[in-house]
Design an enzyme around this catalytic site. Structure first.
Site, mmCIF file in Angstrom:
data_model
loop_
_atom_site.group_PDB
_atom_site.id
_atom_site.type_symbol
_atom_site.label_atom_id
_atom_site.label_comp_id
_atom_site.label_asym_id
_atom_site.label_seq_id
_atom_site.Cartn_x
_atom_site.Cartn_y
_atom_site.Cartn_z
ATOM 1 N N ASP A 1 29.092 42.326 34.713
ATOM 2 C CA ASP A 1 28.999 43.204 35.531
ATOM 3 C C ASP A 1 27.963 44.177 35.221
ATOM 4 O O ASP A 1 27.817 44.452 34.038
ATOM 5 C CB ASP A 1 30.283 44.040 35.791
ATOM 6 N N HIS B 1 34.796 45.962 42.368
ATOM 7 C CA HIS B 1 34.028 45.204 41.175
ATOM 8 C C HIS B 1 34.955 44.070 40.873
ATOM 9 O O HIS B 1 34.290 42.904 40.892
ATOM 10 C CB HIS B 1 33.505 45.929 39.957
HETATM 11 O O1 LIG Z 1 43.916 49.389 52.025
HETATM 12 C C1 LIG Z 1 42.990 48.584 51.563
HETATM 13 C C2 LIG Z 1 41.686 49.222 51.311
HETATM 14 C C3 LIG Z 1 40.837 48.324 50.697
HETATM 15 N N1 LIG Z 1 40.947 47.352 50.107
HETATM 16 C C4 LIG Z 1 39.884 46.393 49.615
HETATM 17 O O2 LIG Z 1 39.419 47.108 48.571
HETATM 18 C C5 LIG Z 1 37.814 46.633 48.403
HETATM 19 C C6 LIG Z 1 37.141 48.188 48.328
HETATM 20 O O3 LIG Z 1 35.691 47.825 48.093
HETATM 21 P P1 LIG Z 1 34.553 48.637 48.737
HETATM 22 O O4 LIG Z 1 34.607 48.492 50.050
HETATM 23 O O5 LIG Z 1 33.296 48.110 48.202
HETATM 24 O O6 LIG Z 1 34.921 49.921 48.220
HETATM 25 P P2 LIG Z 1 35.009 50.836 47.167
HETATM 26 O O7 LIG Z 1 36.289 50.762 46.375
HETATM 27 O O8 LIG Z 1 34.743 52.470 47.338
HETATM 28 O O9 LIG Z 1 33.871 50.243 46.210
HETATM 29 C C7 LIG Z 1 33.176 51.044 45.028
HETATM 30 O O10 LIG Z 1 32.356 49.731 44.654
HETATM 31 C C8 LIG Z 1 31.443 49.205 45.609
HETATM 32 C C9 LIG Z 1 30.532 47.843 44.933
HETATM 33 O O11 LIG Z 1 29.918 48.327 43.889
HETATM 34 C C10 LIG Z 1 30.336 50.011 46.205
HETATM 35 O O12 LIG Z 1 29.744 49.565 47.408
HETATM 36 C C11 LIG Z 1 31.248 51.458 46.867
HETATM 37 O O13 LIG Z 1 30.196 52.225 47.374
HETATM 38 C C12 LIG Z 1 31.992 51.713 45.385
HETATM 39 O O14 LIG Z 1 32.493 52.922 46.130
HETATM 40 C C13 LIG Z 1 37.556 45.770 49.563
HETATM 41 O O15 LIG Z 1 37.531 44.425 49.028
HETATM 42 C C14 LIG Z 1 38.926 46.043 50.433
HETATM 43 O O16 LIG Z 1 39.228 44.911 51.065
HETATM 44 C C15 LIG Z 1 42.183 46.557 50.394
HETATM 45 O O17 LIG Z 1 42.563 45.468 49.995
HETATM 46 N N2 LIG Z 1 43.042 47.344 51.069
#
Ligand SMILES: O=c1ccn([C@@H]2O[C@H](COP(=O)(O)OP(=O)(O)O[C@H]3O[C@H](CO)[C@@H](O)[C@H](O)[C@H]3O)[C@@H](O)[C@H]2O)c(=O)[nH]1
Length: 459
Positions: A112, A20
């Site tokens: 948010d 977020h």
């Molecule tokens: O090694 C890593 C792994 C991830 N990321 C970043 O972390 C973020 C992860 O976001 P997302 O892919 O949306 O996953 P979650 O962290 O699981 O996000 C939560 O929030 C999202 C937005 O509400 C939802 O779509 C998901 O289901 C929910 O689990 C992204 O920008 C990635 O680029 C990194 O930079 N490095």
């Protein structure tokens, strides 16, 4: 709306998790670039993770959720959310007051939608309110229909047909509809995002109009939706913000060594695996993944957060050391943009999905919770740039299915078609944020309203 005498000022209020913070910070940068003053309001623990590059153009302030780092980690949503609402409402109002006294009055609170009380605070103080949804318009239609009572929680085995969406099978629905026990409070959190939203002056969605035209048009009938995505650093897209290279606020420490390793791999040869910042996989799922990676014989880069590392099969790290690399966190955008990556095994979190779409990387979807199953459905059936792996017993995706999916995406008959689609979406998402693109126009329209005192949109 009156023409503002000072530089228009938005206070941005993200829910304090990586998925977020990233999109809301990126919108902040775009707004700052267009002349809006930005205050980014976060919890104390997030503050220590900010990097100087963005804090130069965006001022960062803290609010309170009533918890310390230790007590927050143990709190479950049914207890945490009401407590955050109480402490947050109070500390947000105090912050706005402090800013006003300091000569930096706030004009609009961009909140948010996990924190719908942000709108109530804005309205009580006579400010504008802008909702920010971090999930797709399509997923929002499902939750909005539940919020309005138009959709009852479907019985297992029934498809759901909603306006603006393809038919969704039970397995394609956001997970909280059918399972409320495993993550108590999550269903309510998602449905309650719409509290008061019809009174928000603006409704931002981190999506791209061209990716989900019908869904966006349908939502627009009820609220002032503005798609403003993909919220990815400009240097990966339109390159108009030269300093915007990283997200700029990471709650995890990235391990950059993987970039050197990727440099040594051939184009499109590596499988990248990541389940985002929250997923807690079953140990059996980790085993199946490890077996599948070994069986493909392909090079891989696997992000296993340190809290998940104990679930890796014993000996796997040693055995696989010539074949792949395991890191606890990586600079994901840089990785996805690297030409060595041939396929992304992803949980289909919305940010990861948008990032893969924007950087043209075909996906194998292994959804874990929340909106991810719906995103995986779109990846496979609507955008046609990947497949969704089907789970077997106990919800675990077996190694044979994983190998089948990886081969399908990387070397199967339809792999070139998927690559072609991936390139098409890459161009399209870049076009959306480029000058005159759908997202750029929406951001510009908001800025013009803030700066020029134009009429507020009809709600
Ligand atoms: O090694 C890593 C792994 C991830 N990321 C970043 O972390 C973020 C992860 O976001 P997302 O892919 O949306 O996953 P979650 O962290 O699981 O996000 C939560 O929030 C999202 C937005 O509400 C939802 O779509 C998901 O289901 C929910 O689990 C992204 O920008 C990635 O680029 C990194 O930079 N490095």
């Amino acid at each position: 709306m009156e023409k503002t005498q000072h530089k228009p000022h938005c206070l941005i209020l993200p829910y304090p998790i990586q998925g977020h913070i990233n999109p809301m910070l990126q919108l902040s940068k775009r707004l700052a670039d267009k002349g809006i003053a930005i205050t980014f309001a976060v919890l104390e623990n997030v503050l220590s993770s900010t990097d100087d590059a963005f804090s130069a153009s965006i001022s960062v302030e803290t609010i309170s959720d009533g918890y310390t780092a230790a007590t927050r980690a143990a709190a479950l949503p049914p207890e945490y959310l009401p407590a955050f609402r109480k402490a947050g409402t109070e500390s947000l109002a105090q912050l706005i007051e402090r800013l006003r006294e300091g000569g930096r009055p706030v004009d609009c609170v961009v909140y948010d939608t996990f924190l719908p009380w942000g709108l109530a605070v804005a309205k009580r103080l006579g400010l504008l309110g802008a909702a920010f949804f971090t999930q797709s318009c399509s997923v929002n239609i499902v939750y909005y229909s539940l919020f309005k009572g138009w959709l009852k929680v479907p019985e297992v085995g029934k498809e759901v047909l909603l306006p603006g969406l393809p038919e969704l099978g039970v397995a394609d629905l956001p997970s909280f509809l059918l399972d409320r026990e495993t993550h108590p409070g999550s269903f309510e959190l998602l449905v309650d995002q719409f509290e008061g939203v019809e009174d928000s002056n603006f409704v931002f969605v981190n999506s791209v109009y061209e990716l989900e035209e019908e869904a966006t048009d349908w939502l627009k009938k009820f609220m002032s939706v503005k798609t403003i995505g993909p919220t990815i650093p400009s240097m990966y897209l339109d390159k108009r913000l030269q300093h915007d290279i990283n997200y700029g606020l990471s709650l995890f420490k990235p391990d950059d060594t993987c970039m050197k390793w990727l440099q040594q791999q051939s184009p499109r040869s590596v499988i990248y695996i990541s389940f985002g910042s929250m997923a807690k996989l079953q140990e059996q799922q980790m085993r199946e993944l490890a077996t599948a990676l070994k069986l493909t014989g392909k090079h891989f880069l696997w992000v296993v957060r340190s809290s998940e590392a104990s679930k890796l099969p014993r000996d796997f790290v040693g055995e696989a050391s010539g074949q792949g690399l395991i890191v606890s966190w990586c600079p994901q955008l840089e990785v996805l943009a690297h030409d060595a990556i041939g396929c992304f095994i992803t949980h289909c979190g919305w940010n990861s999905t948008l990032e893969a779409l924007s950087l043209g990387v075909p996906m194998v979807g292994v959804p874990w919770w929340s909106d991810q199953a719906t995103n995986a459905k779109f990846v496979m059936d609507v955008w046609k740039m990947g497949v969704r792996a089907r789970p077997g017993e106990g919800g675990v995706v077996g190694h044979e299915e994983l190998v089948r999916c990886v081969k399908h995406v990387m070397e199967g008959e339809r792999s070139e078609e998927m690559r072609g689609n991936a390139m098409k979406w890459k161009e399209l998402t870049k076009g959306a944020v480029d000058e005159g693109g759908s997202s750029d126009n929406n951001i510009q329209e908001f800025v013009s309203t803030m700066v020029g005192g134009e009429a507020l949109p009809q709600k």
